[in-house]
Design a protein around this motif. Structure first.
Motif, PDB file in Angstrom:
ATOM      1  N   LEU A 249      28.806 111.123 108.488  1.00 44.27           N
ATOM      2  CA  LEU A 249      28.507 111.365 107.044  1.00 44.27           C
ATOM      3  C   LEU A 249      30.113 111.484 106.531  1.00 44.27           C
ATOM      4  CD1 LEU A 249      25.437 113.281 106.817  1.00 44.27           C
ATOM      5  CD2 LEU A 249      25.385 110.867 106.429  1.00 44.27           C
ATOM      6  N   SER A 250      30.354 110.654 105.599  1.00 43.73           N
ATOM      7  CA  SER A 250      31.636 110.746 104.896  1.00 43.73           C
ATOM      8  C   SER A 250      31.493 110.382 103.382  1.00 43.73           C
ATOM      9  CB  SER A 250      32.930 110.058 105.498  1.00 43.73           C
ATOM     10  OG  SER A 250      34.050 110.223 104.831  1.00 43.73           O
ATOM     11  N   SER A 251      31.484 111.379 102.426  1.00 49.13           N
ATOM     12  CA  SER A 251      31.378 111.147 101.128  1.00 49.13           C
ATOM     13  C   SER A 251      32.694 110.386 100.369  1.00 49.13           C
ATOM     14  CB  SER A 251      31.078 112.477 100.449  1.00 49.13           C
ATOM     15  OG  SER A 251      29.994 113.136 101.000  1.00 49.13           O
ATOM     16  N   ALA A 252      33.716 110.424 101.219  1.00 50.49           N
ATOM     17  CA  ALA A 252      34.882 109.616 100.560  1.00 50.49           C
ATOM     18  C   ALA A 252      35.964 109.950 101.208  1.00 50.49           C
ATOM     19  CB  ALA A 252      35.039 110.154  99.061  1.00 50.49           C
ATOM     20  N   ARG A 253      37.114 109.353 101.181  1.00 53.03           N
ATOM     21  CA  ARG A 253      38.220 109.632 101.981  1.00 53.03           C
ATOM     22  C   ARG A 253      39.269 110.423 101.017  1.00 53.03           C
ATOM     23  NH1 ARG A 253      41.492 104.706 104.670  1.00 53.03           N
ATOM     24  NH2 ARG A 253      39.669 104.826 105.992  1.00 53.03           N
ATOM     25  N   PHE A 254      39.551 111.565 101.681  1.00 51.03           N
ATOM     26  CA  PHE A 254      40.252 112.704 100.804  1.00 51.03           C
ATOM     27  C   PHE A 254      41.832 112.654 101.352  1.00 51.03           C
ATOM     28  CE2 PHE A 254      36.147 113.905 100.474  1.00 51.03           C
ATOM     29  CZ  PHE A 254      35.950 114.817  99.042  1.00 51.03           C
ATOM     30  N   GLU A 255      42.500 112.401 100.307  1.00 51.60           N
ATOM     31  CA  GLU A 255      44.173 112.268 100.497  1.00 51.60           C
ATOM     32  C   GLU A 255      44.746 113.274  99.508  1.00 51.60           C
ATOM     33  OE1 GLU A 255      45.163 108.263  99.869  1.00 51.60           O
ATOM     34  OE2 GLU A 255      43.972 107.511 101.457  1.00 51.60           O
ATOM     35  N   PRO A 256      45.864 113.742  99.534  1.00 51.72           N
ATOM     36  CA  PRO A 256      46.622 114.635  99.012  1.00 51.72           C
ATOM     37  C   PRO A 256      46.608 113.921  97.294  1.00 51.72           C
ATOM     38  CG  PRO A 256      47.678 114.511 100.878  1.00 51.72           C
ATOM     39  CD  PRO A 256      46.731 113.524 100.887  1.00 51.72           C
ATOM     40  N   GLY A 257      46.046 114.647  96.379  1.00 52.54           N
ATOM     41  CA  GLY A 257      45.731 114.324  95.119  1.00 52.54           C
ATOM     42  C   GLY A 257      44.995 113.022  94.788  1.00 52.54           C
ATOM     43  N   LYS A 258      44.139 112.688  95.734  1.00 54.72           N
ATOM     44  CA  LYS A 258      43.519 111.470  95.707  1.00 54.72           C
ATOM     45  C   LYS A 258      42.107 111.499  96.298  1.00 54.72           C
ATOM     46  CE  LYS A 258      43.432 106.609  96.109  1.00 54.72           C
ATOM     47  NZ  LYS A 258      44.239 105.127  96.707  1.00 54.72           N
ATOM     48  N   ILE A 259      40.888 111.071  95.656  1.00 54.77           N
ATOM     49  CA  ILE A 259      39.872 110.861  96.567  1.00 54.77           C
ATOM     50  C   ILE A 259      39.343 109.556  96.391  1.00 54.77           C
ATOM     51  CG2 ILE A 259      37.478 111.868  96.913  1.00 54.77           C
ATOM     52  CD1 ILE A 259      38.168 114.456  95.577  1.00 54.77           C
ATOM     53  N   ASP A 260      39.241 108.715  97.379  1.00 53.86           N
ATOM     54  CA  ASP A 260      38.845 107.213  97.472  1.00 53.86           C
ATOM     55  C   ASP A 260      37.460 107.199  97.590  1.00 53.86           C
ATOM     56  OD1 ASP A 260      38.441 104.583  97.678  1.00 53.86           O
ATOM     57  OD2 ASP A 260      40.123 103.962  98.973  1.00 53.86           O
ATOM     58  N   VAL A 261      36.380 107.193  96.717  1.00 51.73           N
ATOM     59  CA  VAL A 261      35.074 107.334  96.651  1.00 51.73           C
ATOM     60  C   VAL A 261      34.607 105.845  97.451  1.00 51.73           C
ATOM     61  CG1 VAL A 261      34.809 109.043  94.879  1.00 51.73           C
ATOM     62  CG2 VAL A 261      34.639 106.742  94.369  1.00 51.73           C
ATOM     63  N   GLY A 262      35.414 104.816  97.353  1.00 49.13           N
ATOM     64  CA  GLY A 262      35.150 103.492  98.022  1.00 49.13           C
ATOM     65  C   GLY A 262      34.895 103.571  99.485  1.00 49.13           C
ATOM     66  N   LYS A 263      35.556 104.695 100.231  1.00 48.73           N
ATOM     67  CA  LYS A 263      35.422 104.849 101.607  1.00 48.73           C
ATOM     68  C   LYS A 263      34.421 105.551 101.760  1.00 48.73           C
ATOM     69  CE  LYS A 263      39.218 102.018 101.899  1.00 48.73           C
ATOM     70  NZ  LYS A 263      39.190 100.790 102.527  1.00 48.73           N
ATOM     71  N   GLN A 264      33.458 105.348 102.204  1.00 46.65           N
ATOM     72  CA  GLN A 264      32.156 106.267 102.644  1.00 46.65           C
ATOM     73  C   GLN A 264      31.709 105.727 104.075  1.00 46.65           C
ATOM     74  OE1 GLN A 264      29.367 105.996  99.251  1.00 46.65           O
ATOM     75  NE2 GLN A 264      30.450 107.299  97.965  1.00 46.65           N
ATOM     76  N   VAL A 265      31.042 106.524 104.546  1.00 44.21           N
ATOM     77  CA  VAL A 265      30.547 106.498 105.910  1.00 44.21           C
ATOM     78  C   VAL A 265      29.292 107.199 105.731  1.00 44.21           C
ATOM     79  CG1 VAL A 265      30.563 106.645 108.383  1.00 44.21           C
ATOM     80  CG2 VAL A 265      32.577 106.466 107.200  1.00 44.21           C
ATOM     81  N   GLY A 266      28.141 106.326 105.890  1.00 42.28           N
ATOM     82  CA  GLY A 266      26.752 107.146 106.322  1.00 42.28           C
ATOM     83  C   GLY A 266      25.800 107.511 104.920  1.00 42.28           C
ATOM     84  N   VAL A 267      26.512 107.382 103.825  1.00 41.42           N
ATOM     85  CA  VAL A 267      25.907 107.779 102.572  1.00 41.42           C
ATOM     86  C   VAL A 267      24.810 106.931 102.253  1.00 41.42           C
ATOM     87  CG1 VAL A 267      26.298 108.502 100.201  1.00 41.42           C
ATOM     88  CG2 VAL A 267      28.122 108.958 101.642  1.00 41.42           C
ATOM     89  N   ARG A 268      24.998 105.801 102.545  1.00 42.99           N
ATOM     90  CA  ARG A 268      23.891 104.726 102.220  1.00 42.99           C
ATOM     91  C   ARG A 268      22.552 104.849 103.112  1.00 42.99           C
ATOM     92  NH1 ARG A 268      24.966 100.339  98.798  1.00 42.99           N
ATOM     93  NH2 ARG A 268      23.491  99.130 100.064  1.00 42.99           N
ATOM     94  N   LEU A 269      22.829 105.489 104.154  1.00 44.00           N
ATOM     95  CA  LEU A 269      21.694 105.731 105.103  1.00 44.00           C
ATOM     96  C   LEU A 269      20.709 106.750 104.864  1.00 44.00           C
ATOM     97  CD1 LEU A 269      23.513 105.567 108.545  1.00 44.00           C
ATOM     98  CD2 LEU A 269      22.332 103.474 107.306  1.00 44.00           C
ATOM     99  N   ILE A 270      21.075 107.715 103.596  1.00 50.21           N
ATOM    100  CA  ILE A 270      20.182 108.640 103.351  1.00 50.21           C
ATOM    101  C   ILE A 270      18.898 108.380 102.973  1.00 50.21           C
ATOM    102  CG2 ILE A 270      19.798 110.723 101.651  1.00 50.21           C
ATOM    103  CD1 ILE A 270      22.137 111.312 103.495  1.00 50.21           C
ATOM    104  N   LEU A 271      18.740 107.117 102.218  1.00 49.01           N
ATOM    105  CA  LEU A 271      17.291 106.928 101.859  1.00 49.01           C
ATOM    106  C   LEU A 271      16.763 105.992 103.015  1.00 49.01           C
ATOM    107  CD1 LEU A 271      17.730 105.235  98.394  1.00 49.01           C
ATOM    108  CD2 LEU A 271      15.712 106.660  99.325  1.00 49.01           C
ATOM    109  N   PRO A 272      17.506 105.157 103.792  1.00 48.26           N
ATOM    110  CA  PRO A 272      16.635 104.523 104.838  1.00 48.26           C
ATOM    111  C   PRO A 272      16.247 105.594 105.838  1.00 48.26           C
ATOM    112  CG  PRO A 272      18.518 103.164 104.364  1.00 48.26           C
ATOM    113  CD  PRO A 272      18.538 104.442 103.504  1.00 48.26           C
ATOM    114  N   MET A 273      16.945 106.468 106.301  1.00 53.82           N
ATOM    115  CA  MET A 273      16.635 107.523 107.139  1.00 53.82           C
ATOM    116  C   MET A 273      15.362 108.491 106.780  1.00 53.82           C
ATOM    117  SD  MET A 273      20.180 109.081 108.823  1.00 53.82           S
ATOM    118  CE  MET A 273      20.745 109.985 107.308  1.00 53.82           C
ATOM    119  N   ALA A 274      15.509 108.711 105.376  1.00 47.25           N
ATOM    120  CA  ALA A 274      14.167 109.553 104.870  1.00 47.25           C
ATOM    121  C   ALA A 274      12.891 108.618 104.810  1.00 47.25           C
ATOM    122  CB  ALA A 274      14.644 109.999 103.467  1.00 47.25           C
TER     123      ALA A 274
END
Length: 381
Positions: A249-274
């Motif tokens: 699970l990765s909600s975003a890619r965190f970099e100094p001074g920037k959060i790239d919310v377009g880079k996610q891992v596993g977040v879309r699996l929450i609904l299918p898993m549930a």
């Protein structure tokens, strides 16, 4: 006006220590669903039933996206978030009736501080018990492992992992006596417990299999003890799994001074898993348990409506779908179907505007793809 009928409701409980990323995960889950490009591609909208909660989560997400600001940590307040999964575009086909609310997700967020701090007052202890009791209807629970903490303990991961699993076990042990004052075991209880690697972007070389292997190698014994502790809560503990499923699970890619919310891992699996993951396990367990037991009946009440739907849509031979009571025994036949068959059913459901079938078969396809991509490691049982 009568309330909308909910054809399928699923609950998920997320556990993690303070700072493990629960609030960021929840905010990313909801905020991403509000993005126009995501909304336009999907079959459904995700709507927060509590408008104030939805606004706060969306605000958190936009703060990450636009200014690189992480949400403030929530403290000592167990929250319950209810999301309706609504078909896009309202009524379909010739029907003039309002579209039913056909799916609902209830997300329980359990405060991380409660794993690290003793209750300050009796009132706080009662709140902990009441909060835990409220999530007993969940089928799926996720125990978060903090990727940042793993990175900080490179080469000595067992120090962090042993403390984490031990804290989980100790806290749940303290709750057990108050949840079971008469010693009577529970029928309703989360029976599928996954380990989730939060902030997985910090460990790009680690896939779900490597995550599983790390936990088994470093804290296999502690996980076994946690499994024994949780199994002690429930009737028919053989209908229970912990340490058999693992997700990145990765909600975003965190970099100094920037959060790239377009880079996610596993977040879309929450609904299918549930929505889908409990289904296969519940039916297998119901088949194995003694006929007529409370647990078997409860498991089939949960899985039955979805099983009946899939049986009908996969067009199994007539004799296999004549009697509802036989449904548990045809489960293996249903899910021996290939990805191509499930895809065909999904495509046909989309074409026919069969919302529930399209969404649920889509969830199954997403889980299969996640396994192939090694984002998800599913139990082989």
């Amino acid at each position: 006006m009568k309330p909308l009928k909910v054809a399928r409701e699923q609950q998920i409980a997320v556990f993690g220590e303070s700072g493990s990323g629960k609030t960021v995960l929840l905010s990313s889950f909801y905020g991403t669903a509000q993005e126009p490009v995501v909304a336009d591609e999907g079959l459904y909208d995700i709507v927060a039933n509590d408008a104030a909660q939805g606004l706060r989560l969306h605000q958190n997400y936009l703060g990450m996206k636009n200014t690189g600001t992480t949400p403030l940590q929530t403290r000592l307040s167990g929250n319950r978030y209810v999301f309706s999964i609504k078909r896009r575009g309202g009524p379909v086909g010739k029907s003039k009736k309002p579209a039913a609310e056909e799916l609902r997700l209830i997300w329980h967020d359990y405060p991380g501080e409660w794993f690290e701090e003793d209750p300050a007052t009796e009132k706080e202890q009662r709140l902990r018990v009441e909060t835990f009791r409220s999530l007993l209807g969940s089928d799926v629970a996720v125990l978060l492992v903090d990727g940042q903490r793993l990175l900080d303990h490179t080469g000595e991961e067992e120090r962090y992992l042993k403390a984490l699993v031990t804290n989980y076990r100790a806290h749940l042990s303290r709750l057990q006596e108050e949840l079971m004052p008469d010693g009577k075991r529970l029928v309703r209880f989360p029976r599928i417990w996954l380990f989730g690697l939060s902030k997985a972007d910090l460990l790009p070389a680690m896939d779900a299999t490597a995550f599983r292997d790390l936990l088994v190698e470093k804290v296999g014994q502690e996980i076994a003890h946690l499994q024994e502790e949780l199994a002690g809560f429930i009737e028919e503990p053989e209908a229970f799994s912990l340490g058999e499923d693992f997700v990145l699970l990765s909600s975003a890619r965190f970099e100094p001074g920037k959060i790239d919310v377009g880079k996610q891992v596993g977040v879309r699996l929450i609904l299918p898993m549930a929505a889908v993951l409990p289904f296969s396990r519940h039916v297998r367990w119901a088949k194995a348990l003694r006929n007529g037991s409370k647990v078997a009946n409860d498991l089939m009440r949960s899985a039955g409506p979805l099983l009946a739907l899939i049986v009908a849509k996969l067009k199994l031979p007539g004799p296999l779908k004549l009697v509802t009571v036989a449904l548990p025994f045809i489960f293996d036949t249903v899910f021996e179907h290939s990805r191509e068959k499930i895809q065909d059913v999904h495509d046909a459901a989309v074409a026919k505007h069969d919302f529930l079938t399209a969404v649920l078969t889509g969830f199954e396809l997403e889980l299969r793809q996640a396994v192939e991509d090694r984002v998800l490691q599913k139990s082989v049982k």
